[in-house]
Each structure stands twice: as structure tokens, then as C-alpha cells.
Design a protein around this motif. Structure first.
Motif, PDB file in Angstrom:
ATOM      1  N   HIS A 262       8.319  10.154   1.211  1.00  0.00           N
ATOM      2  CA  HIS A 262       7.209   9.342   1.707  1.00  0.00           C
ATOM      3  C   HIS A 262       6.148  10.252   2.311  1.00  0.00           C
ATOM      4  O   HIS A 262       6.456  11.231   2.990  1.00  0.00           O
ATOM      5  N   VAL A 263       4.886   9.927   2.026  1.00  0.00           N
ATOM      6  CA  VAL A 263       3.767  10.594   2.686  1.00  0.00           C
ATOM      7  C   VAL A 263       2.881   9.515   3.299  1.00  0.00           C
ATOM      8  O   VAL A 263       2.599   8.504   2.652  1.00  0.00           O
ATOM      9  N   PRO A 264       2.478   9.670   4.563  1.00  0.00           N
ATOM     10  CA  PRO A 264       1.616   8.657   5.173  1.00  0.00           C
ATOM     11  C   PRO A 264       0.195   8.736   4.631  1.00  0.00           C
ATOM     12  O   PRO A 264      -0.224   9.768   4.096  1.00  0.00           O
ATOM     13  N   ALA A 265      -0.537   7.647   4.772  1.00  0.00           N
ATOM     14  CA  ALA A 265      -1.943   7.639   4.391  1.00  0.00           C
ATOM     15  C   ALA A 265      -2.759   8.369   5.460  1.00  0.00           C
ATOM     16  O   ALA A 265      -2.446   8.286   6.648  1.00  0.00           O
ATOM     17  N   VAL A 266      -3.767   9.093   5.028  1.00  0.00           N
ATOM     18  CA  VAL A 266      -4.663   9.766   5.967  1.00  0.00           C
ATOM     19  C   VAL A 266      -5.684   8.755   6.465  1.00  0.00           C
ATOM     20  O   VAL A 266      -6.382   8.136   5.656  1.00  0.00           O
ATOM     21  N   PRO A 267      -5.796   8.542   7.772  1.00  0.00           N
ATOM     22  CA  PRO A 267      -6.770   7.567   8.275  1.00  0.00           C
ATOM     23  C   PRO A 267      -8.199   8.063   8.100  1.00  0.00           C
ATOM     24  O   PRO A 267      -8.546   9.158   8.546  1.00  0.00           O
ATOM     25  N   VAL A 268      -9.009   7.282   7.429  1.00  0.00           N
ATOM     26  CA  VAL A 268     -10.419   7.615   7.209  1.00  0.00           C
ATOM     27  C   VAL A 268     -11.241   6.346   7.357  1.00  0.00           C
ATOM     28  O   VAL A 268     -10.719   5.235   7.354  1.00  0.00           O
ATOM     29  N   LYS A 269     -12.540   6.516   7.475  1.00  0.00           N
ATOM     30  CA  LYS A 269     -13.436   5.367   7.473  1.00  0.00           C
ATOM     31  C   LYS A 269     -13.632   4.928   6.023  1.00  0.00           C
ATOM     32  O   LYS A 269     -14.175   5.668   5.209  1.00  0.00           O
ATOM     33  N   VAL A 270     -13.179   3.731   5.706  1.00  0.00           N
ATOM     34  CA  VAL A 270     -13.208   3.253   4.328  1.00  0.00           C
ATOM     35  C   VAL A 270     -14.613   2.764   3.974  1.00  0.00           C
ATOM     36  O   VAL A 270     -15.146   1.860   4.616  1.00  0.00           O
ATOM     37  N   VAL A 271     -15.186   3.367   2.944  1.00  0.00           N
ATOM     38  CA  VAL A 271     -16.495   2.958   2.433  1.00  0.00           C
ATOM     39  C   VAL A 271     -16.337   2.134   1.164  1.00  0.00           C
ATOM     40  O   VAL A 271     -16.973   1.107   0.981  1.00  0.00           O
ATOM     41  N   LEU A 309     -11.912   7.326  -0.656  1.00  0.00           N
ATOM     42  CA  LEU A 309     -12.255   6.147   0.127  1.00  0.00           C
ATOM     43  C   LEU A 309     -13.516   6.333   0.970  1.00  0.00           C
ATOM     44  O   LEU A 309     -14.147   5.351   1.368  1.00  0.00           O
ATOM     45  N   THR A 310     -13.893   7.572   1.218  1.00  0.00           N
ATOM     46  CA  THR A 310     -14.995   7.840   2.142  1.00  0.00           C
ATOM     47  C   THR A 310     -16.375   7.788   1.496  1.00  0.00           C
ATOM     48  O   THR A 310     -17.379   7.934   2.188  1.00  0.00           O
ATOM     49  N   HIS A 311     -16.442   7.597   0.172  1.00  0.00           N
ATOM     50  CA  HIS A 311     -17.764   7.537  -0.460  1.00  0.00           C
ATOM     51  C   HIS A 311     -17.804   6.449  -1.536  1.00  0.00           C
ATOM     52  O   HIS A 311     -16.780   6.019  -2.048  1.00  0.00           O
TER      53      HIS A 311
END
Length: 339
Positions: A262-271, A309-311
Motif C-alpha cells: 500500500h502507498v498513501p495518496a499525496v495530499p495536494v490541492k485538487v484542480v 491533480l494539481t493542473h
């Protein structure tokens, strides 16, 4: 076109599936509803018989196969795309974008009697999406559109979403040729593909080297809700299930006992979530066959999805150097653990 294809040098990946022009519509007038049962379905609801306001509307190239191919190319692999467009302005725009991204387009078919596929993506305030698809020329791809040479000249075969009856004939031929020439096959279907092909897929009992699905797809295919149970049921030597903010899981079935990761999701601002799953799939496949490490591939896929997710837009729009910097800066978050 045919001559250029036969003169084409060996490439790392042959990627098969859709190329489209995406129209991205962002709106607050939608609601997400999750329905549980034998498998999980996530629905986007829009008020019927009324107008829903759009906050923005953008046009950009997309398509699951194109998105994954560009991710692979960004990370350094040579890629040939087997896809289709119409002989129209959208088709010209798609081909120009693929060439700009250094994708070999010799196997992209141009159908004069079909329009280029279009995806209308409805984006919620949280960045979640639902896509209305006109498949257009992509539906015309059939068995005659793949040559034995194209399979023999590839290192790996990556199959993304295919939907039509003609596509199914292409799918079977690709599996047969890949088996003949011992080419590993990566299978990354869409939920639409599974809805249409499940009885046929079960009869085929195909052998895949890697299978990549999101939780909804895996739950539908297996009829199960537990991630480990889903992975145990999927037909792959290495199986991956992505699960939104929870991250991604993988099962390596090559040894005497299955190993789970398992790898966690990296928290980012979702665009914009459009293409994030495709970027994950392309990055996972590229990293796995470069390193032979499930852990390294999981980290690479998770980083690719997060950065996408950031762009805006369906394609991965960052350079290899930017991606490497993102992975380095988030190394403490991209920790793979056995589960």
C-alpha cells in the motif's frame, strides 16, 4: 503512413486505446451519490429538466490511451500509440499534440468516415469528475488495424479502454499476438469496458502480466468490496487497485505466497481529476518494467497521479525534472508498506 510504420524503430510500449478531445466543464450544480451493494457505484447527479450553470469550459486533448502514453514518454520510455481519430479539425489537433509530446503516431488510424472522439467532463467543486463520451473514430478500430510487426516490435503492450464490438475483435487479436511473441500485457480497462465485456472476458480467461483498476472497476469485476479480496480475484500476475484519497494497493502473485503493498495518496490541492488515473497507470507500468519493483512502481504511480491533480487538462503537463523534484519533496509521504 503504412511505410513510416514499417520503418519504425523498436519502442518500449505499444499503447492501445482511445484518443479524444476533452471538453472540461466545471460546475457546482452537481451532487455525488455512492451506491453500495454487490459492488460499489459512484454517481454524479444533475437536476433533470433544468439548466445547470457552468463556472468554466475548456477544450484540451485527452483519451485514456493518449494520457497514459504521454505519462510513459515523460518518464523516458519510447511509446507507439495505436488509436484512432477522424479526418477533421479535432483529429488534426490530437495528432499535433501527440507529436509535440514525442509519441510515435505511425499506428494512429485516421478514419475519413468518422469524427474524432469527444469527452465531455463534468467537474465538481471538489475536482471529482464524470465524463460523457462520444467515442467516434475510436469505435472503428478493429482486428485489421494491428499488425503482427507492431506487437513483435514492442517491449510491452498496454491496453487501455476499448468498448465497441469491433474493438473487441482488436483486443482478442492483440492478446493472441502478444502471447505468440511473449510480450507482457498490461490491462487498464475503464468501467464502461467492463460493463460491456464482462461475460466475454470471463470466457476468454486472459492472462495479463499487470492489471490496473480503480476501486469501482475492481469491485465490479470481482463482485467484492474488500481490497485484498478484489486483488485476489483479478486476473494478473501483478494487480493494482487505486482508491482515491486512500492511495493505491498492489498484490504481487509471483511467489509462493501473494505479497500485498500500500502507498498513501499525496495530499495536494485538487484542480482537475481528469486523467489522473491514466497518469497513475502509465507511470506504474513504466516504473515497474524499468525497475522490476512493485514498491517503486507504486510510489511513481502515486506521485504521477498527485502531480496531475494539481493542473487542468487530461494530459500530464509537467516535465521529467519537475516530476523528479515532486517525488523528492514528497519522499516522506511516498512510503510503501506491506499490508
Amino acid at each position: 503512413l503504412e511505410l513510416s510504420f514499417w520503418l519504425m524503430p523498436k519502442y518500449d510500449f505499444l499503447v492501445v486505446g482511445s484518443s479524444t478531445v476533452d471538453i472540461i466543464a466545471k460546475t457546482s450544480d452537481v451532487e455525488r451519490i455512492d451506491i453500495g451493494g454487490r459492488h460499489v457505484e459512484r454517481l454524479v447527479c444533475i437536476s433533470f429538466a433544468s439548466k445547470s450553470e457552468l463556472e468554466s469550459l475548456e477544450l484540451c486533448p485527452g483519451g485514456s490511451a493518449s494520457n497514459s502514453a504521454i505519462m510513459m514518454r515523460t518518464l523516458g520510455s519510447s511509446v507507439c500509440l495505436l488509436s484512432a481519430v477522424g479526418n477533421d479539425e479535432f483529429g488534426k489537433a490530437v495528432l499535433a499534440d501527440l507529436k509535440k509530446n514525442r509519441i510515435n503516431t505511425a499506428a494512429v488510424k485516421v478514419f475519413s468516415n468518422s469524427s474524432t472522439g469527444v469527452g465531455l467532463g463534468i467537474i465538481s467543486p471538489g475536482g471529482e469528475k464524470s465524463i460523457l463520451v462520444f467515442r467516434g473514430a475510436n469505435s472503428s478500430l478493429g482486428p485489421s488495424d494491428v499488425s503482427e510487426f507492431s506487437i513483435k516490435n514492442s517491449g510491452y503492450v498496454f491496453i487501455a479502454s476499448l468498448v465497441s464490438a469491433s474493438n473487441y475483435g482488436l483486443f482478442k487479436k492483440i492478446l493472441a499476438l502478444s502471447g505468440k511473441h511473449r510480450k507482457p500485457v498490461i490491462f487498464a480497462p475503464s468501467i464502461t469496458m467492463l460493463h460491456g465485456w464482462m461475460p466475454e472476458l470471463r470466457k476468454l480467461k486472459p492472462s495479463f502480466d499487470v492489471v490496473i483498476m480503480n476501486y469501482e472497476e475492481g469491485s465490479y469485476y470481482s463482485g467484492k468490496g474488500d481490497v485484498k479480496a478484489i486483488m485476489d480475484s483479478l486476473p494478473g500476475r501483478v494487480v493494482v487497485v487505486t482508491k482515491d484519497v486512500e492511495g493505491a494497493y498492489a498484490a504481487d502473485k509471483t511467489g509462493k505466497s501473494t505479497k500485498y503493498f500500500h502507498v498513501p495518496a499525496v495530499p495536494v490541492k485538487v484542480v482537475d481529476t481528469t486523467g489522473a488515473g491514466d497518469s497513475f497507470s502509465g507511470a506504474f507500468a513504466q516504473a515497474y518494467y524499468s525497475t522490476k519493483s512493485v514498491s517503486e512502481a507504486l510510489k511513481t504511480g502515486a506521485a504521477a497521479a498527485a502531480l496531475k491533480l494539481t493542473h487542468k487538462g487530461a494530459h500530464f503537463g509537467k516535465t521529467k525534472a519537475e516530476f523528479a523534484r515532486f517525488m523528492k519533496n514528497n519522499s516522506s509521504r511516498l512510503v510503501v508498506r506491506r499490508v
